[in-house]
Write a protein that holds these residues in place. Structure first.
Motif, PDB file in Angstrom:
ATOM      1  N   TYR A   1       0.829  -1.206   0.000  1.00 65.15           N
ATOM      2  CA  TYR A   1       0.000   0.000   0.000  1.00 65.15           C
ATOM      3  C   TYR A   1       0.864   1.257   0.000  1.00 65.15           C
ATOM      4  CZ  TYR A   1      -3.489   3.447   1.368  1.00 65.15           C
ATOM      5  OH  TYR A   1      -4.297   4.569   1.412  1.00 65.15           O
ATOM      6  N   ASN A   2       1.896   1.277   0.844  1.00 69.09           N
ATOM      7  CA  ASN A   2       2.725   2.474   0.993  1.00 69.09           C
ATOM      8  C   ASN A   2       3.708   2.689  -0.154  1.00 69.09           C
ATOM      9  OD1 ASN A   2       1.558   3.175   3.460  1.00 69.09           O
ATOM     10  ND2 ASN A   2       3.016   1.962   4.642  1.00 69.09           N
ATOM     11  N   HIS A   3       3.940   1.637  -0.967  1.00 63.59           N
ATOM     12  CA  HIS A   3       4.914   1.744  -2.058  1.00 63.59           C
ATOM     13  C   HIS A   3       4.288   1.374  -3.398  1.00 63.59           C
ATOM     14  CE1 HIS A   3       7.324   1.320   1.624  1.00 63.59           C
ATOM     15  NE2 HIS A   3       8.256   1.996   1.001  1.00 63.59           N
TER      16      HIS A   3
ATOM     17  N   SER B   1      -0.640 -11.225  -8.128  1.00 66.16           N
ATOM     18  CA  SER B   1      -2.039 -10.882  -8.440  1.00 66.16           C
ATOM     19  C   SER B   1      -2.561  -9.831  -7.466  1.00 66.16           C
ATOM     20  CB  SER B   1      -2.910 -12.136  -8.366  1.00 66.16           C
ATOM     21  OG  SER B   1      -2.501 -13.096  -9.318  1.00 66.16           O
ATOM     22  N   TYR B   2      -2.158  -9.954  -6.211  1.00 68.07           N
ATOM     23  CA  TYR B   2      -2.583  -8.962  -5.206  1.00 68.07           C
ATOM     24  C   TYR B   2      -2.008  -7.595  -5.542  1.00 68.07           C
ATOM     25  CZ  TYR B   2      -3.259  -6.678  -0.688  1.00 68.07           C
ATOM     26  OH  TYR B   2      -3.632  -5.804   0.308  1.00 68.07           O
ATOM     27  N   ILE B   3      -0.742  -7.556  -5.943  1.00 65.80           N
ATOM     28  CA  ILE B   3      -0.115  -6.280  -6.316  1.00 65.80           C
ATOM     29  C   ILE B   3      -0.846  -5.659  -7.502  1.00 65.80           C
ATOM     30  CG2 ILE B   3       1.971  -5.235  -7.285  1.00 65.80           C
ATOM     31  CD1 ILE B   3       3.579  -7.293  -5.635  1.00 65.80           C
ATOM     32  N   MET B   4      -1.172  -6.462  -8.501  1.00 60.83           N
ATOM     33  CA  MET B   4      -1.885  -5.944  -9.668  1.00 60.83           C
ATOM     34  C   MET B   4      -3.262  -5.412  -9.270  1.00 60.83           C
ATOM     35  SD  MET B   4      -0.006  -6.079 -12.368  1.00 60.83           S
ATOM     36  CE  MET B   4       1.346  -5.625 -11.273  1.00 60.83           C
ATOM     37  N   ARG B   5      -3.930  -6.117  -8.375  1.00 66.24           N
ATOM     38  CA  ARG B   5      -5.249  -5.666  -7.916  1.00 66.24           C
ATOM     39  C   ARG B   5      -5.151  -4.310  -7.213  1.00 66.24           C
ATOM     40  NH1 ARG B   5      -8.286  -9.138  -3.399  1.00 66.24           N
ATOM     41  NH2 ARG B   5      -7.056  -7.767  -2.044  1.00 66.24           N
ATOM     42  N   GLU B   6      -4.133  -4.159  -6.353  1.00 65.81           N
ATOM     43  CA  GLU B   6      -3.959  -2.889  -5.641  1.00 65.81           C
ATOM     44  C   GLU B   6      -3.579  -1.765  -6.591  1.00 65.81           C
ATOM     45  OE1 GLU B   6      -4.551  -2.359  -2.135  1.00 65.81           O
ATOM     46  OE2 GLU B   6      -5.614  -4.163  -2.790  1.00 65.81           O
ATOM     47  N   LYS B   7      -2.785  -2.061  -7.607  1.00 67.96           N
ATOM     48  CA  LYS B   7      -2.420  -1.042  -8.598  1.00 67.96           C
ATOM     49  C   LYS B   7      -3.644  -0.599  -9.392  1.00 67.96           C
ATOM     50  CE  LYS B   7       2.482  -2.106  -9.319  1.00 67.96           C
ATOM     51  NZ  LYS B   7       2.996  -0.746  -9.110  1.00 67.96           N
ATOM     52  N   VAL B   8      -4.509  -1.541  -9.712  1.00 65.66           N
ATOM     53  CA  VAL B   8      -5.736  -1.187 -10.435  1.00 65.66           C
ATOM     54  C   VAL B   8      -6.649  -0.337  -9.549  1.00 65.66           C
ATOM     55  CG1 VAL B   8      -7.888  -2.142 -11.378  1.00 65.66           C
ATOM     56  CG2 VAL B   8      -5.677  -3.107 -12.062  1.00 65.66           C
TER      57      VAL B   8
END
Length: 411
Positions: A320-322, A357-364
């Motif tokens: 979240y922070n990065h 997949s979690y990183i991609m979801r947060e980026k979206v």
């Protein structure tokens, strides 16, 4: 310990504040007697108060502490900044910056307020003129004005966020009491109502609840310069209660979307609304509304931290922070000091999806905010969030949302 400016300097500071903000600034002694003022075109005195001292007593001016300016609202219509003046550990007076209003106060709001407080008919016209003529200064501008005033008087620069956090709208004891009450009581009755207000503000407020971001929520909830509308023309108190109930209803939904168990969310909604109806003054209603929203955010934050292990929660926090940086499993594994393969297995077991997949979801999710709240081009958003290229960004975005970034922005 900081030493306050001299009386002559404070008089000059009052004039500077007036010249820059067109809002009165007055210097009073410890007995609340006027020593000097801004020297500008003074705003008319509140016709509902016979003396300056009467107004200041209602502001609870003595609550002002040495280390921070105090930002106070009187009847939720007029706002003041108060700086306590001390020399050689002795309180010698206060500087009062105000009154001002966050935005133009509607005639309906003023009429409802005058009805709530049974203002005599012979004072109503003067009171309407007074509130309609209040200088406008937004919440965030008022915050910065308070920091500037304190700096001019004490020569010490404060962080605006620290001042904001210091402005507590409810006591810790009261909050703890309500938390215990929520844990012990369940109720099946819920009240709902409709609210018309600024869409962007609503998105920020309730997204903060959904994500359990209590600090961001405090910033938004404490300074709300938008006109939330009048939901009862006959009573300003009733209008504020209706607005608060609507806010709690929306906060309940946001908290459930953020992962809070529905039974807990509905219980909180019930209890806060029930207590709301027992309140008899406007300031308590606004205070209670803010308390409720922050409590929802804290519960979401708590439920998220309890749901996952410390390692996984730490990874989520780092992501979240990065979010605007390049994020890899190797980077996260290094941060939590675990083997990358073991971390991947642990994360998928607890969260249900792989780390990538979690990183991609947060980026979206972050891209959705930028598409809604900014005018950045798709290529700029793509670059900021470190997607390989715009085609990759569009592909991932559509996979997770069902629409392209361009289509999402046009909605």
């Amino acid at each position: 310990m900081e030493h306050a400016a001299s009386d002559e300097q404070i008089t000059a500071i009052c004039r500077l504040m007036y010249n820059n903000f067109q809002v009165n600034a007055q210097f009073v002694n410890a007995q609340l007697e006027l020593l000097s003022g801004s020297g500008g075109e003074a705003h008319a005195a509140n016709p509902l108060h016979s003396t300056l001292r009467e107004s200041l007593v209602q502001l609870n001016i003595e609550a002002a502490e040495l280390n921070y300016p105090l930002i106070q609202s009187l009847n939720e219509l007029e706002n003041y900044v108060i700086v306590r003046i001390e020399r050689e550990k002795m309180r010698v007076g206060y500087v009062i910056f105000g009154p001002s209003a966050y935005s133009d106060i509607s005639v309906d709001a003023i009429t409802g307020f005058l009805n709530d407080y049974n203002v005599p008919a012979n004072l109503k016209e003067a009171a309407r003129d007074y509130y309609c003529s209040l200088p406008i200064i937004s919440g965030f501008k008022l915050l910065h004005a308070s920091v500037l005033l304190y700096y001019l008087i004490y020569g010490k620069e404060l962080n605006t966020l620290d001042v904001l956090h210091h402005r507590a709208l409810f006591s810790e004891d009261e909050h703890v009491r309500f938390e215990r009450h929520i844990d012990k009581n369940l109720s099946d009755q819920r009240e709902t109502t409709a609210l018309h207000h600024d869409v962007e503000l609503e998105k920020q407020l309730f997204q903060s609840i959904k994500e359990g971001r209590t600090e961001k929520l405090r910033e938004l909830a404490n300074f709300d310069p938008k006109n939330l509308g009048i939901l009862s023309k006959s009573s300003y108190l009733r209008s504020q209660k209706n607005i608060a109930i609507a806010g709690i209803t929306l906060a309940t939904r946001a908290a459930m979307e953020g992962g809070l168990h529905s039974e807990i969310a509905y219980t909180m909604s019930d209890l806060y609304i029930q207590h709301m109806e027992e309140l008899t003054d406007i300031q308590s209603v606004v205070k209670h509304r803010t308390e409720a929203m922050i409590a929802f955010a804290e519960r979401v934050k708590q439920s998220r931290s309890e749901k996952y292990s410390r390692v996984v929660a730490e990874c989520q926090k780092y992501i979240y922070n990065h979010i605007y940086e390049e994020l890899t499993v190797a980077t996260l594994a290094e941060k939590v000091r675990l083997n990358a393969n073991y971390l991947s297995q642990l994360f998928k077991k607890e969260v249900g999806i792989p780390i990538h997949s979690y990183i991609m979801r947060e980026k979206v999710e972050e891209a959705k905010k930028l598409l809604t709240a900014s005018e950045l081009s798709l290529s700029e958003i793509c670059a900021r969030l470190n997607f390989y290229d715009q085609s990759h960004f569009t592909k991932i975005f559509k996979k997770l949302t069902g629409v392209t970034p361009k289509q999402f922005r046009s909605y």
